[in-house]
Design an enzyme around this catalytic site. Sequence first.
Site, mmCIF file in Angstrom:
data_model
loop_
_atom_site.group_PDB
_atom_site.id
_atom_site.type_symbol
_atom_site.label_atom_id
_atom_site.label_comp_id
_atom_site.label_asym_id
_atom_site.label_seq_id
_atom_site.Cartn_x
_atom_site.Cartn_y
_atom_site.Cartn_z
ATOM 1 N N GLY A 129 -6.259 3.610 -16.585
ATOM 2 C CA GLY A 129 -6.219 4.116 -15.210
ATOM 3 C C GLY A 129 -5.870 5.587 -15.199
ATOM 4 O O GLY A 129 -5.141 6.069 -14.327
ATOM 5 N N ILE A 132 -14.288 4.965 -21.639
ATOM 6 C CA ILE A 132 -14.625 4.194 -20.448
ATOM 7 C C ILE A 132 -14.128 2.764 -20.659
ATOM 8 O O ILE A 132 -14.417 2.139 -21.678
ATOM 9 C CB ILE A 132 -16.142 4.187 -20.197
ATOM 10 C CG1 ILE A 132 -16.637 5.606 -19.882
ATOM 11 C CG2 ILE A 132 -16.491 3.234 -19.061
ATOM 12 C CD1 ILE A 132 -16.111 6.174 -18.572
ATOM 13 N N TYR A 167 -1.377 -5.716 -1.890
ATOM 14 C CA TYR A 167 -0.829 -4.845 -2.931
ATOM 15 C C TYR A 167 0.607 -5.242 -3.279
ATOM 16 O O TYR A 167 0.964 -5.383 -4.454
ATOM 17 C CB TYR A 167 -0.876 -3.401 -2.440
ATOM 18 C CG TYR A 167 -0.345 -2.371 -3.411
ATOM 19 C CD1 TYR A 167 -0.915 -2.212 -4.664
ATOM 20 C CD2 TYR A 167 0.718 -1.540 -3.052
ATOM 21 C CE1 TYR A 167 -0.437 -1.256 -5.549
ATOM 22 C CE2 TYR A 167 1.200 -0.582 -3.925
ATOM 23 C CZ TYR A 167 0.624 -0.439 -5.173
ATOM 24 O OH TYR A 167 1.107 0.506 -6.047
ATOM 25 N N GLN A 203 -4.111 8.933 -9.379
ATOM 26 C CA GLN A 203 -3.200 9.989 -8.946
ATOM 27 C C GLN A 203 -2.107 10.253 -9.965
ATOM 28 O O GLN A 203 -1.873 11.394 -10.365
ATOM 29 C CB GLN A 203 -2.563 9.610 -7.602
ATOM 30 C CG GLN A 203 -1.636 10.696 -7.053
ATOM 31 C CD GLN A 203 -0.780 10.217 -5.898
ATOM 32 O OE1 GLN A 203 -0.447 9.039 -5.811
ATOM 33 N NE2 GLN A 203 -0.415 11.124 -5.020
#
Length: 317
Positions: free
Chosen positions: A10, A52, A144, A14
Amino acid sequence: MNNNSILVIGACGQIGSELVLKLRSIYGNDKVIASDIKNGSEDLMQNGSFEILDATYKGAILQIIKKHNVSEVYLMAAMVSVTAEKYPHRAWDLNINSLLYVLELAQEGYLKKVFWPSSIAVFGKTTPKIDTPQVTVTEPSTVYGISKLAGERWCAYYKAKYGIDVRSVRYPGIISWKTPPGGGTTDYAVEIYHKALSDGSYDCFLSEDTRLPMMYMDDAIDATIRLMDADLPDDFASYNISATDFTPKEISESIKKHIPDFSINYSPDFRQQIADSWPKNMDDSQAQKDWNWKPNFDLKKMTEVMLENLKLIKEVN
């Protein structure tokens, strides 16, 4: 690190994108492998290995671990609050199955240490809102939050049953000028700086008095790496970490000190209900005690750094 390396899953997110660069500055570009389901920034792609990876396939994770002799994994891949509400099954698949695969690989002897981020989303309406304790009621009402609470329990299970060295923090809202908002409820505190410079105004999707715990990215990265380097007690905990807390009105006032004509309007939408279920601020005394956690950024300092760097980007572009 000897001949072993670190894998960040990941890495285009962010936190992941900045975590990779910091880890490479510490351990060397060749020791930190970035991976994501899509290509990353030029820095991620050119300053070290990039793979990837679809983290919902255990075999694909194992292949990269073997290829790069990985001993530590930072599992940053997740579908965050607003996006997860739109795609609940996909969110569960990514947020939980990827974690279970990494924990299984650690159990099978491929990994020595795992970092997995939790969130303030594990808390709910029944949780104490002021100085939310380390151990308290956790009844999340979002997809979440449900996935993060389940993940905390899976980490504790693998720690207790198999002795897996898995570490975790409950991130508050994270603010950074380097990456755009990513679909989270706390992302208003990133958008507002961009809009202040581009439009001179901001239409906020939360009410003016919605107080939430927040953290500048540098503090979040520092907390993550310090936790992984610390000697911790045997009992597993996903640690509360805190830096500052504020409302949309307070952040707008801090911006007005630099941009006097800035204005803000309030148009609460469905994200207001999510925000209302989360703590206003956090008690992180356990993290302070166990690994000397301490933040460096308050609202004033964060606003100065955010506006300064976003102005530079705007001038370049």
